[in-house]
Design an enzyme around this catalytic site. Structure first.
Site, PDB file in Angstrom:
ATOM      1  N   HIS A   1      36.027  41.046  45.060  1.00 55.46           N
ATOM      2  CA  HIS A   1      36.003  41.863  43.849  1.00 55.46           C
ATOM      3  C   HIS A   1      37.295  42.651  43.732  1.00 55.46           C
ATOM      4  O   HIS A   1      37.921  42.705  42.670  1.00 55.46           O
ATOM      5  CB  HIS A   1      34.783  42.790  43.865  1.00 55.46           C
ATOM      6  CG  HIS A   1      34.593  43.538  42.597  1.00 55.46           C
ATOM      7  ND1 HIS A   1      34.799  44.889  42.481  1.00 55.46           N
ATOM      8  CD2 HIS A   1      34.245  43.110  41.356  1.00 55.46           C
ATOM      9  CE1 HIS A   1      34.566  45.257  41.227  1.00 55.46           C
ATOM     10  NE2 HIS A   1      34.228  44.214  40.532  1.00 55.46           N
TER      11      HIS A   1
ATOM     12  N   HIS B   1      38.352  42.799  34.450  1.00 57.17           N
ATOM     13  CA  HIS B   1      37.625  43.828  33.704  1.00 57.17           C
ATOM     14  C   HIS B   1      38.206  44.037  32.306  1.00 57.17           C
ATOM     15  O   HIS B   1      39.302  43.612  32.023  1.00 57.17           O
ATOM     16  CB  HIS B   1      37.637  45.155  34.465  1.00 57.17           C
ATOM     17  CG  HIS B   1      36.793  45.104  35.698  1.00 57.17           C
ATOM     18  ND1 HIS B   1      37.294  45.323  36.948  1.00 57.17           N
ATOM     19  CD2 HIS B   1      35.488  44.819  35.863  1.00 57.17           C
ATOM     20  CE1 HIS B   1      36.329  45.188  37.837  1.00 57.17           C
ATOM     21  NE2 HIS B   1      35.216  44.876  37.207  1.00 57.17           N
TER      22      HIS B   1
ATOM     23  N   HIS C   1      31.641  38.055  36.879  1.00 53.38           N
ATOM     24  CA  HIS C   1      30.656  38.698  37.752  1.00 53.38           C
ATOM     25  C   HIS C   1      29.431  37.807  37.970  1.00 53.38           C
ATOM     26  O   HIS C   1      28.823  37.839  39.038  1.00 53.38           O
ATOM     27  CB  HIS C   1      30.265  40.074  37.206  1.00 53.38           C
ATOM     28  CG  HIS C   1      31.381  41.082  37.317  1.00 53.38           C
ATOM     29  ND1 HIS C   1      32.374  41.180  36.390  1.00 53.38           N
ATOM     30  CD2 HIS C   1      31.671  41.987  38.286  1.00 53.38           C
ATOM     31  CE1 HIS C   1      33.237  42.124  36.766  1.00 53.38           C
ATOM     32  NE2 HIS C   1      32.837  42.630  37.920  1.00 53.38           N
TER      33      HIS C   1
ATOM     34  N   HIS D   1      27.631  50.019  32.320  1.00 54.97           N
ATOM     35  CA  HIS D   1      28.288  49.475  33.520  1.00 54.97           C
ATOM     36  C   HIS D   1      29.241  50.476  34.186  1.00 54.97           C
ATOM     37  O   HIS D   1      29.055  50.873  35.325  1.00 54.97           O
ATOM     38  CB  HIS D   1      29.025  48.160  33.200  1.00 54.97           C
ATOM     39  CG  HIS D   1      29.897  47.723  34.321  1.00 54.97           C
ATOM     40  ND1 HIS D   1      31.258  47.899  34.337  1.00 54.97           N
ATOM     41  CD2 HIS D   1      29.574  47.199  35.529  1.00 54.97           C
ATOM     42  CE1 HIS D   1      31.747  47.472  35.482  1.00 54.97           C
ATOM     43  NE2 HIS D   1      30.751  47.029  36.231  1.00 54.97           N
TER      44      HIS D   1
ATOM     45  N   HIS E   1      28.724  53.050  37.602  1.00 59.81           N
ATOM     46  CA  HIS E   1      29.628  53.004  38.766  1.00 59.81           C
ATOM     47  C   HIS E   1      30.034  54.424  39.151  1.00 59.81           C
ATOM     48  O   HIS E   1      30.005  54.810  40.323  1.00 59.81           O
ATOM     49  CB  HIS E   1      30.879  52.184  38.439  1.00 59.81           C
ATOM     50  CG  HIS E   1      30.766  50.734  38.784  1.00 59.81           C
ATOM     51  ND1 HIS E   1      30.877  50.260  40.071  1.00 59.81           N
ATOM     52  CD2 HIS E   1      30.537  49.644  38.008  1.00 59.81           C
ATOM     53  CE1 HIS E   1      30.734  48.932  40.072  1.00 59.81           C
ATOM     54  NE2 HIS E   1      30.522  48.534  38.826  1.00 59.81           N
TER      55      HIS E   1
ATOM     56  N   PHE F   1      36.893  50.407  41.299  1.00 56.15           N
ATOM     57  CA  PHE F   1      36.607  48.986  41.468  1.00 56.15           C
ATOM     58  C   PHE F   1      37.025  48.398  42.808  1.00 56.15           C
ATOM     59  O   PHE F   1      36.360  47.517  43.333  1.00 56.15           O
ATOM     60  CB  PHE F   1      37.213  48.175  40.326  1.00 56.15           C
ATOM     61  CG  PHE F   1      36.522  48.445  39.023  1.00 56.15           C
ATOM     62  CD1 PHE F   1      35.134  48.464  38.953  1.00 56.15           C
ATOM     63  CD2 PHE F   1      37.246  48.689  37.868  1.00 56.15           C
ATOM     64  CE1 PHE F   1      34.479  48.719  37.762  1.00 56.15           C
ATOM     65  CE2 PHE F   1      36.599  48.949  36.671  1.00 56.15           C
ATOM     66  CZ  PHE F   1      35.223  48.961  36.621  1.00 56.15           C
TER      67      PHE F   1
ATOM     68  N   HIS G   1      24.848  44.708  39.193  1.00 58.31           N
ATOM     69  CA  HIS G   1      25.412  43.597  38.427  1.00 58.31           C
ATOM     70  C   HIS G   1      24.381  42.545  38.056  1.00 58.31           C
ATOM     71  O   HIS G   1      24.529  41.860  37.039  1.00 58.31           O
ATOM     72  CB  HIS G   1      26.632  43.001  39.131  1.00 58.31           C
ATOM     73  CG  HIS G   1      27.873  43.708  38.712  1.00 58.31           C
ATOM     74  ND1 HIS G   1      28.527  43.403  37.551  1.00 58.31           N
ATOM     75  CD2 HIS G   1      28.514  44.773  39.250  1.00 58.31           C
ATOM     76  CE1 HIS G   1      29.533  44.246  37.393  1.00 58.31           C
ATOM     77  NE2 HIS G   1      29.554  45.085  38.408  1.00 58.31           N
TER      78      HIS G   1
HETATM   79 CU1  C2O Z   1      33.798  44.313  38.594  1.00 56.47          CU
HETATM   80 CU2  C2O Z   1      30.836  46.581  38.221  1.00 56.47          CU
HETATM   81  O1  C2O Z   1      32.575  45.786  38.418  1.00 56.47           O
END
Ligand code: C2O
Length: 352
Positions: A92, A112, A121, A249, A253, A271, A284
């Protein structure tokens, strides 16, 4: 080079130190012993059982014990093993910090803030799930999803506070019984962020109304939901995440990540380190589920641009085979042999 000029793909020989918010990171695979023989993606056998992803609040103890066993094994694998948890996390990191340049230019590749977000993802989770299953010899193993969009899922799932699922780099003030704030305003430049101070009921209702906006009223056009059309090279760069990518999303995070000793709210809040927290995966899985829910509302709106369909990335499968996967390979989850248990979505009736 492989592929057309306008499709997105990494140039694997360009992996380099990268950075996010001025934090320098190196997440490239080890140079020695990485077998880069490329396999083209092949669908799992259509006779394989479907892996049914279930919501975190409905899991039983047997399942949790099995998942804990698989994750414990995955965490014990050495970094040299591409199936290891730390390599999954760094995968990631590689694709979100621009550690690879694109195949025909010196433009960093970032998955992203564009239409690459959902399919990339999905690929990552698909391989993660297959690897976990193979580590315990269970080809029905499915990741759970954290359904933070429905009232039953609006707390950090209890199981993620224990055993191999725990991560100490989280904001403890957001542990249960604190209700999630799907619209948590906490930009990437601040580490302490204001809380809205709503009562639990008010927060649940605010979340439902917010979901209605992100899934329905604010996401009527494909581009609004999927994000902007990011294509290869400098000219193709765009910076326009879809509704769900922006929130819940990104907001979740930030909401999960630690606010104490971590300048960028690691692990989840930034990230490069996000996938080090096991909660990244059910988070995710829910994003992946919401993509399917949205497609259910917009049957005719699938993207047909070949530049998107043919864009490709690389993942290791459960046999450590280095696999090239195109976006067109992951658009039918039945062909990937998984599904989501259906849950009612009360936000559909929560028009503010
Ligand atoms: Cu690539 Cu929730 O991030």
């Amino acid at each position: 080079t492989i592929g057309k000029d306008s499709v997105i793909a990494p140039n694997l020989t360009t992996c380099h130190e990268s950075s996010e918010l001025d934090i320098h990171v190196y997440c490239c695979p080890p140079k020695n012993g990485s077998d880069l023989t490329v396999f083209d993606f092949r669908f799992p056998d259509p006779s394989n059982p479907l892996r049914v992803r279930r919501p975190t609040h409905l899991l039983d103890d047997n399942y949790i014990a099995k998942y804990n066993e698989a994750l414990t094994i995955m965490k014990s694998l050495p970094y040299s093993d591409p199936r290891s948890f730390s390599r999954q996390a760094d995968l990631h990191c590689l694709y979100c910090t621009g550690a690879y340049y694109q195949q025909n230019s010196r433009t960093p590749l970032n998955i992203h803030r564009s239409w690459l977000f959902f399919p990339w993802h999905r690929m990552m989770l698909h391989f993660h799930e297959r690897i976990l299953g193979s580590l315990i010899g269970d080809d029905t193993f499915a990741l759970p999803f954290w359904p933070w969009d429905i009232p039953e899922g609006m707390l950090m799932p209890e199981m993620y506070l224990n055993s191999s699922f725990f991560d100490k780099e989280r904001d403890i003030s957001h542990f249960p019984p604190t209700v999630v704030d799907l619209d948590y305003r906490c930009s990437f430049s601040e580490s302490t962020c204001p809380e809205r101070g709503l009562t639990p009921d008010e927060q649940v209702n605010a979340n439902l109304a917010f979901m209605y906006n992100q899934m329905v009223s604010g996401a009527k056009k494909t581009e609004l939901f999927m994000g902007c059309h990011y294509k290869a090279g400098e000219e193709g760069l765009c910076d326009g995440p879809g509704t769900i990518e922006t929130a819940p999303h990104n907001t979740l995070h930030r909401w999960v990540g630690s606010s104490l000793n971590s300048p960028a709210r690691e692990d989840m809040g930034v990230f490069y380190s996000a996938a080090r927290d096991p909660i990244f995966y059910p988070h995710h899985a829910n994003i992946d589920r919401l993509w399917e829910v949205w497609r259910g509302f917009h049957m005719d709106n699938d993207i047909t641009d070949p530049d998107w369909l043919d864009s490709f990335f690389y993942f290791y499968d459960e046999k450590s085979q280095f696999t090239r996967v195109k976006i067109r390979d992951v658009l039918d989850i039945t062909k990937l042999r998984y599904s989501f248990e259906k849950v009612d979505v009360p936000w559909l009736n929560a028009r503010p």
